[in-house]
Enzyme design. Structure first.
Site, short mmCIF file in Angstrom:
data_model
loop_
_atom_site.label_atom_id
_atom_site.label_comp_id
_atom_site.label_asym_id
_atom_site.label_seq_id
_atom_site.Cartn_x
_atom_site.Cartn_y
_atom_site.Cartn_z
N ASP A 43 49.29 -102.19 23.91
CA ASP A 43 50.13 -101.92 22.75
C ASP A 43 49.30 -101.74 21.48
OD1 ASP A 43 52.48 -102.30 24.27
OD2 ASP A 43 52.25 -104.47 24.08
N ASP A 70 57.82 -103.16 23.07
CA ASP A 70 57.19 -103.15 24.38
C ASP A 70 58.10 -104.02 25.26
OD1 ASP A 70 55.11 -103.54 26.47
OD2 ASP A 70 55.02 -105.55 25.62
N ASP A 124 52.71 -107.01 22.56
CA ASP A 124 51.86 -108.17 22.84
C ASP A 124 50.59 -107.83 23.60
OD1 ASP A 124 53.17 -107.53 25.28
OD2 ASP A 124 52.61 -109.51 26.04
N THR A 129 57.29 -105.82 28.71
CA THR A 129 56.73 -107.02 29.33
C THR A 129 56.02 -107.92 28.30
OG1 THR A 129 56.25 -105.50 31.11
CG2 THR A 129 55.44 -107.76 31.37
P1 ADP Z 1 53.73 -102.92 30.18
O1 ADP Z 1 53.93 -101.81 29.21
O2 ADP Z 1 54.97 -103.12 31.01
O3 ADP Z 1 53.27 -104.19 29.52
P2 ADP Z 1 51.12 -102.05 31.45
O4 ADP Z 1 50.79 -100.73 30.82
O5 ADP Z 1 50.21 -103.19 31.21
O6 ADP Z 1 52.65 -102.44 31.25
O7 ADP Z 1 51.20 -101.81 33.01
C1 ADP Z 1 52.07 -100.86 33.50
C2 ADP Z 1 52.30 -101.05 34.97
O8 ADP Z 1 51.06 -100.92 35.67
C3 ADP Z 1 52.82 -102.41 35.32
O9 ADP Z 1 54.23 -102.49 35.20
C4 ADP Z 1 52.38 -102.51 36.77
O10 ADP Z 1 53.28 -101.83 37.59
C5 ADP Z 1 51.05 -101.79 36.77
N1 ADP Z 1 49.92 -102.71 36.62
C6 ADP Z 1 49.15 -102.90 35.52
N2 ADP Z 1 48.20 -103.83 35.75
C7 ADP Z 1 48.42 -104.29 37.00
C8 ADP Z 1 47.78 -105.27 37.82
N3 ADP Z 1 46.76 -106.01 37.39
N4 ADP Z 1 48.27 -105.44 39.06
C9 ADP Z 1 49.31 -104.72 39.51
N5 ADP Z 1 49.93 -103.78 38.81
C10 ADP Z 1 49.50 -103.56 37.56
MG MG Z 2 53.51 -106.16 27.14
#
Ligand code: ADP
Ligand code: MG
Length: 379
Positions: free
Chosen positions: A270, A66, A266, A68
């Protein structure tokens, strides 16, 4: 006299067989190795929750990460923002912070923190709702707002124009994550946030490559951000804008190609992929759901510990095989001797010697298991 002599000989053989047949060594062969492997893992920042995950780790083909919070620190900072003059940066930021106050996402935390740091008043938000993989929505002062990524804009049929578009392009080219504040059908402001790649990620990917593994990255973030992180780390293949429910489908499709896959993550998003993978590995500082779904936890949050998992898995397997071969081999040789197969040529195993051999075999299995500790210096 003769009868008694015969009885003693039989009794001796029966006793020898019984003593030798005691399956101490066999019974201890595996559990001892497991216990020692567990403790080596624990002292090296690796917590093994599920043995299948460790066992699978010696025959993997591919590692999927993953982005972030796993390859990156997951602690965003607000680098730049743009808002219309009539609303201004401060009001935009406090509105966005109000929406994000109920979200646990690292982006939400960054927006909320920077509003707090600037001493802004953060209004109360109602009817908060997370939009999976896209952002959040909530009402503030009776009006409905959204904070989210380009995927959210697409979903709402909104287009980037003028200054907003140049802001987006410039932040994008720097590999920054961009989210927008949206009211009704209007894009109000844009926020550019920067995350940092973990220092240890570089070495992890290099060493996995050296060992012949393929490395992939899965993220819900945009194509541009995904590409910049993947290029920077030399990742073989990446998948961007993957919705949370599709992460485990990606793992499944790699498995369908016949690959044995480890997933490292994390986030809540995921968790299904961590469960699906042959070896699910969670970052210790990750969400509880991710940790509960993984077979192995990296307690120190250091992705380099993945290489230790591989070494430990291979060493543990070798030790188990050695111990099994020893414990079974000893039975296979000593039992017939005890039963008197060599009696015709005058060799009979006395029960006392049998007892000694039995204890010795247990000692050997135990000592051999202890030798696994030598791997500690190598991992
Ligand atoms: P990742 O796989 O990068 O951990 P997520 O699936 O949690 O990402 O989120 C994907 C995308 O959705 C983020 O990169 C962001 O652009 C958007 N996003 C998710 N949650 C939020 C939030 N609380 N505020 C703003 N954008 C969000
Ligand atoms: Mg992540």
């Amino acid at each position: 006299m003769i009868a008694v002599g015969w009885d003693v000989a039989v009794l001796n053989r029966v006793t020898s067989v019984l003593v030798i047949a005691c399956p101490h060594a066999l019974g201890l062969a595996i559990p001892l190795v497991v216990a020692i492997s567990n403790s080596i893992g624990a002292t090296n920042g690796i917590l093994i929750r599920d043995w299948v995950a460790l066992e699978s780790s010696r025959t993997l083909d591919m590692f999927v990460f993953d982005k972030t919070g796993t390859l990156t620190k997951g602690s965003f900072g607000l680098s730049n923002m743009i808002s219309p003059p009539d609303i201004g940066d401060e009001q935009s930021l406090s509105l966005a912070a109000a929406l994000e106050s109920d979200s646990e996402h690292p982006i939400a935390k960054a927006i909320y923190l920077s509003a707090e740091e600037r001493g802004l008043d953060i209004p109360a938000a109602q009817n908060f709702e997370a939009i999976k993989g896209k952002g959040v929505k909530a009402s503030v002062g009776g009006e409905l707002y959204y904070v989210g990524n380009p995927g959210l804009l697409r979903e709402r049929g909104l287009l980037l124009e003028g200054e907003m578009q140049s802001f987006y392009k410039s932040a994008n080219s720097k590999g920054q994550t961009i989210v927008f504040l949206v009211r009704e059908e209007q894009i109000i402001s844009a926020f550019a946030l920067a995350d940092q790649i973990r220092e240890e990620s570089y070495e992890t990917i290099d060493r996995l490559h050296q060992q012949g593994y393929k490395v992939a990255m899965l993220t819900g973030d945009s194509e541009a951000v995904a590409k910049s992180v993947a290029d920077e780390l030399g990742i073989d293949v990446y998948f961007a804008e993957v919705l949370p429910e599709n992460k485990d489908e990606k793992i499944q499709s790699l498995q369908d190609e016949g690959k044995k896959v480890a997933m490292v993550g994390d986030g809540v998003n995921d968790a299904p992929a961590l469960t699906r993978a042959d070896a699910g590995i969670a970052i210790g500082s990750g969400t509880v759901v991710a940790i509960e779904s993984a077979g192995i936890i990296l307690v120190e949050n250091d992705p380099r510990d993945i290489l230790r998992i591989i070494t430990l898995s291979k060493a543990t397997y070798r030790k188990m095989i050695q111990n099994l071969v020893w414990a079974t081999g000893y039975h296979v040789i000593a039992l017939p001797l005890a039963a008197g197969v060599l009696a015709p040529i005058g060799f009979l195993l006395p029960p006392a010697v049998g007892a000694l051999v039995m204890s010795l075999s247990t000692v050997i299995v135990a000592v051999n298991a202890q030798l696994l500790r030598r791997v500690k210096n190598k991992i």
